[in-house]
Motif scaffolding. Sequence first.
Motif, PDB file in Angstrom:
ATOM      1  N   ARG A  92       0.812  -1.216  -0.207  1.00 47.57           N
ATOM      2  CA  ARG A  92       0.008  -0.128  -0.038  1.00 47.57           C
ATOM      3  C   ARG A  92       0.960   1.263  -0.142  1.00 47.57           C
ATOM      4  O   ARG A  92       1.731   1.301   0.716  1.00 47.57           O
ATOM      5  CB  ARG A  92      -0.757  -0.023   1.335  1.00 47.57           C
ATOM      6  CG  ARG A  92      -2.079   1.153   1.241  1.00 47.57           C
ATOM      7  CD  ARG A  92      -3.087   0.678   2.034  1.00 47.57           C
ATOM      8  NE  ARG A  92      -2.678   0.413   3.345  1.00 47.57           N
ATOM      9  CZ  ARG A  92      -2.562   1.357   4.406  1.00 47.57           C
ATOM     10  NH1 ARG A  92      -2.921   2.548   4.171  1.00 47.57           N
ATOM     11  NH2 ARG A  92      -2.395   1.188   5.535  1.00 47.57           N
ATOM     12  N   GLU A 158      -1.691  13.061  -6.053  1.00 45.27           N
ATOM     13  CA  GLU A 158      -2.648  12.337  -5.415  1.00 45.27           C
ATOM     14  C   GLU A 158      -3.722  11.923  -6.385  1.00 45.27           C
ATOM     15  O   GLU A 158      -4.112  10.878  -6.019  1.00 45.27           O
ATOM     16  CB  GLU A 158      -3.501  13.657  -4.454  1.00 45.27           C
ATOM     17  CG  GLU A 158      -2.695  14.145  -3.508  1.00 45.27           C
ATOM     18  CD  GLU A 158      -3.756  15.075  -2.567  1.00 45.27           C
ATOM     19  OE1 GLU A 158      -4.858  15.152  -3.062  1.00 45.27           O
ATOM     20  OE2 GLU A 158      -3.311  15.629  -1.815  1.00 45.27           O
ATOM     21  N   LEU A 162      -4.318   7.856  -6.145  1.00 50.20           N
ATOM     22  CA  LEU A 162      -5.801   7.301  -5.740  1.00 50.20           C
ATOM     23  C   LEU A 162      -6.541   6.331  -7.033  1.00 50.20           C
ATOM     24  O   LEU A 162      -7.162   5.417  -6.685  1.00 50.20           O
ATOM     25  CB  LEU A 162      -6.559   8.248  -5.272  1.00 50.20           C
ATOM     26  CG  LEU A 162      -6.073   9.046  -3.971  1.00 50.20           C
ATOM     27  CD1 LEU A 162      -6.824  10.192  -3.734  1.00 50.20           C
ATOM     28  CD2 LEU A 162      -6.364   7.981  -2.606  1.00 50.20           C
ATOM     29  N   GLN A 164      -4.343   5.032  -9.287  1.00 49.08           N
ATOM     30  CA  GLN A 164      -3.830   3.714  -9.554  1.00 49.08           C
ATOM     31  C   GLN A 164      -4.011   2.703  -8.418  1.00 49.08           C
ATOM     32  O   GLN A 164      -4.039   1.528  -8.763  1.00 49.08           O
ATOM     33  CB  GLN A 164      -2.154   4.018  -9.519  1.00 49.08           C
ATOM     34  CG  GLN A 164      -1.672   4.767 -10.890  1.00 49.08           C
ATOM     35  CD  GLN A 164      -1.954   3.931 -12.129  1.00 49.08           C
ATOM     36  OE1 GLN A 164      -2.886   4.292 -13.024  1.00 49.08           O
ATOM     37  NE2 GLN A 164      -1.244   2.964 -12.381  1.00 49.08           N
ATOM     38  N   GLY A 165      -4.218   3.067  -7.193  1.00 46.77           N
ATOM     39  CA  GLY A 165      -4.506   2.153  -6.123  1.00 46.77           C
ATOM     40  C   GLY A 165      -3.267   1.609  -5.479  1.00 46.77           C
ATOM     41  O   GLY A 165      -3.255   1.675  -4.293  1.00 46.77           O
ATOM     42  N   GLU A 168      -4.188   0.336  -2.977  1.00 51.22           N
ATOM     43  CA  GLU A 168      -5.095   1.224  -2.292  1.00 51.22           C
ATOM     44  C   GLU A 168      -4.352   2.281  -1.574  1.00 51.22           C
ATOM     45  O   GLU A 168      -3.932   1.935  -0.344  1.00 51.22           O
ATOM     46  CB  GLU A 168      -6.237   0.524  -1.673  1.00 51.22           C
ATOM     47  CG  GLU A 168      -7.147  -0.284  -2.240  1.00 51.22           C
ATOM     48  CD  GLU A 168      -8.362  -0.739  -1.396  1.00 51.22           C
ATOM     49  OE1 GLU A 168      -8.191  -1.908  -0.650  1.00 51.22           O
ATOM     50  OE2 GLU A 168      -9.229   0.000  -1.415  1.00 51.22           O
ATOM     51  N   ALA A 169      -4.009   3.413  -2.306  1.00 49.40           N
ATOM     52  CA  ALA A 169      -3.417   4.507  -1.649  1.00 49.40           C
ATOM     53  C   ALA A 169      -3.935   5.406  -0.529  1.00 49.40           C
ATOM     54  O   ALA A 169      -5.171   5.352  -0.628  1.00 49.40           O
ATOM     55  CB  ALA A 169      -2.989   5.379  -2.837  1.00 49.40           C
ATOM     56  N   THR A 170      -3.445   5.778   0.141  1.00 45.62           N
ATOM     57  CA  THR A 170      -3.612   6.803   1.512  1.00 45.62           C
ATOM     58  C   THR A 170      -2.897   8.096   1.382  1.00 45.62           C
ATOM     59  O   THR A 170      -1.690   8.077   0.821  1.00 45.62           O
ATOM     60  CB  THR A 170      -3.282   6.102   2.753  1.00 45.62           C
ATOM     61  OG1 THR A 170      -3.868   4.795   2.853  1.00 45.62           O
ATOM     62  CG2 THR A 170      -3.721   7.197   3.803  1.00 45.62           C
ATOM     63  N   ALA A 233      -6.553   2.634   3.671  1.00 51.27           N
ATOM     64  CA  ALA A 233      -6.685   2.475   2.450  1.00 51.27           C
ATOM     65  C   ALA A 233      -7.784   3.320   1.662  1.00 51.27           C
ATOM     66  O   ALA A 233      -8.872   3.185   1.928  1.00 51.27           O
ATOM     67  CB  ALA A 233      -6.531   0.980   1.892  1.00 51.27           C
ATOM     68  N   GLY A 234      -7.272   3.806   0.668  1.00 57.06           N
ATOM     69  CA  GLY A 234      -8.138   4.544  -0.322  1.00 57.06           C
ATOM     70  C   GLY A 234      -8.670   5.967   0.385  1.00 57.06           C
ATOM     71  O   GLY A 234      -9.549   6.726  -0.259  1.00 57.06           O
ATOM     72  N   ARG A 235      -8.107   6.309   1.463  1.00 57.77           N
ATOM     73  CA  ARG A 235      -8.645   7.388   2.262  1.00 57.77           C
ATOM     74  C   ARG A 235      -7.536   8.455   2.313  1.00 57.77           C
ATOM     75  O   ARG A 235      -6.585   8.474   2.146  1.00 57.77           O
ATOM     76  CB  ARG A 235      -8.797   7.135   3.825  1.00 57.77           C
ATOM     77  CG  ARG A 235      -9.751   6.101   4.033  1.00 57.77           C
ATOM     78  CD  ARG A 235     -11.158   6.467   3.495  1.00 57.77           C
ATOM     79  NE  ARG A 235     -11.774   7.112   4.546  1.00 57.77           N
ATOM     80  CZ  ARG A 235     -12.864   8.176   4.177  1.00 57.77           C
ATOM     81  NH1 ARG A 235     -13.465   8.203   3.032  1.00 57.77           N
ATOM     82  NH2 ARG A 235     -13.470   8.881   5.159  1.00 57.77           N
TER      83      ARG A 235
END
Length: 322
Positions: A92, A158, A162, A164-165, A168-170, A233-235
């Motif tokens: 991540r 950013e 987000l 690309q994931g 699941e990026a933060t 994740a994803g936030r």
Amino acid sequence: MTIAIISGTGFLGTATARRLSERGHDVVVVARGQSPVALADGVKFEAADRMDSERIAELLKANGVTAVIDIFALSLKNAEPVIEAAGKAGARYILVSSTDVYSNYGGLLKKETPEIRPDPATEDSPLRTLRYPYRGNLRRPAGVEDDLFENYDKIPIEEFALAQGAPEATVMRLPMIFGPDDKQHRFAWAIKRAKKGEPFRLDRRGAGWLNSYAYIDDVAEALALAAVSPEAAGRIYNVSQPFVRTQADWARTILTLMGIDSEITLVDAEANGALADRAESSDLSYPLTLDSQRIRDELGYREIVPEEQALRRTIEWELAQG
């Protein structure tokens, strides 16, 4: 868990590595190694250029890395290889972003004229429409090459991270960070001008400016939480102290901790008071403040260093710089 910190040998990276290690996690710091490296005991160092995606992906896989904290992502060009490496390794990606993504920042720089938003920005607040904010701007953070800052912008990074994931990026939007070893010397304007028995002269244009801050160890705690919490994740999270002070209030707080009971005198521009340089280069009618309630509610973030202790450490270090 094993956490990698990319470009993690400086102010924020070393503090974050130390905090993760204190929490019992394995830490791998990845950097070019072109300058002396001083890391906490137990923290592993691996030499690699952040532009070498294949090399970084190999290091992440070899070390069983589960999350990557990217400290020095300044442009999409220098961030994309790290994001891709994290994706290849199934780790991540945590982006260290900034309060400068919000709309007030373009106004603060006098480069656009958005509506002034007086309340602290939440993660859903409007972003600036201006791109590449440092192009042609002489006021730049210290310690970074000019050509890299020509293409500085956290917003495209950013968006790419987000999308690309990775997987699941933060995104962590940080304020001005203070503490020992801060190359930006965030509170030097107050500490270095404070003298017993003399009025503290503060530029009246800067006295009421509102800005968010956070102490270095507290930011490290926030990054550590983001790296080890699957729910991040994803936030997107803002990080800052849970209150806002005017610069005049910051001056009074700092002078009091220094044992100086001087009058704070507001002066006009020609008197060259504290913050005069910032008032000349910026439109201080635009606050640069953050609402950090989301990370507190979702990840249980709390400051780990009492504010008085954080400021005393900062004052002691700043005075020792001469």
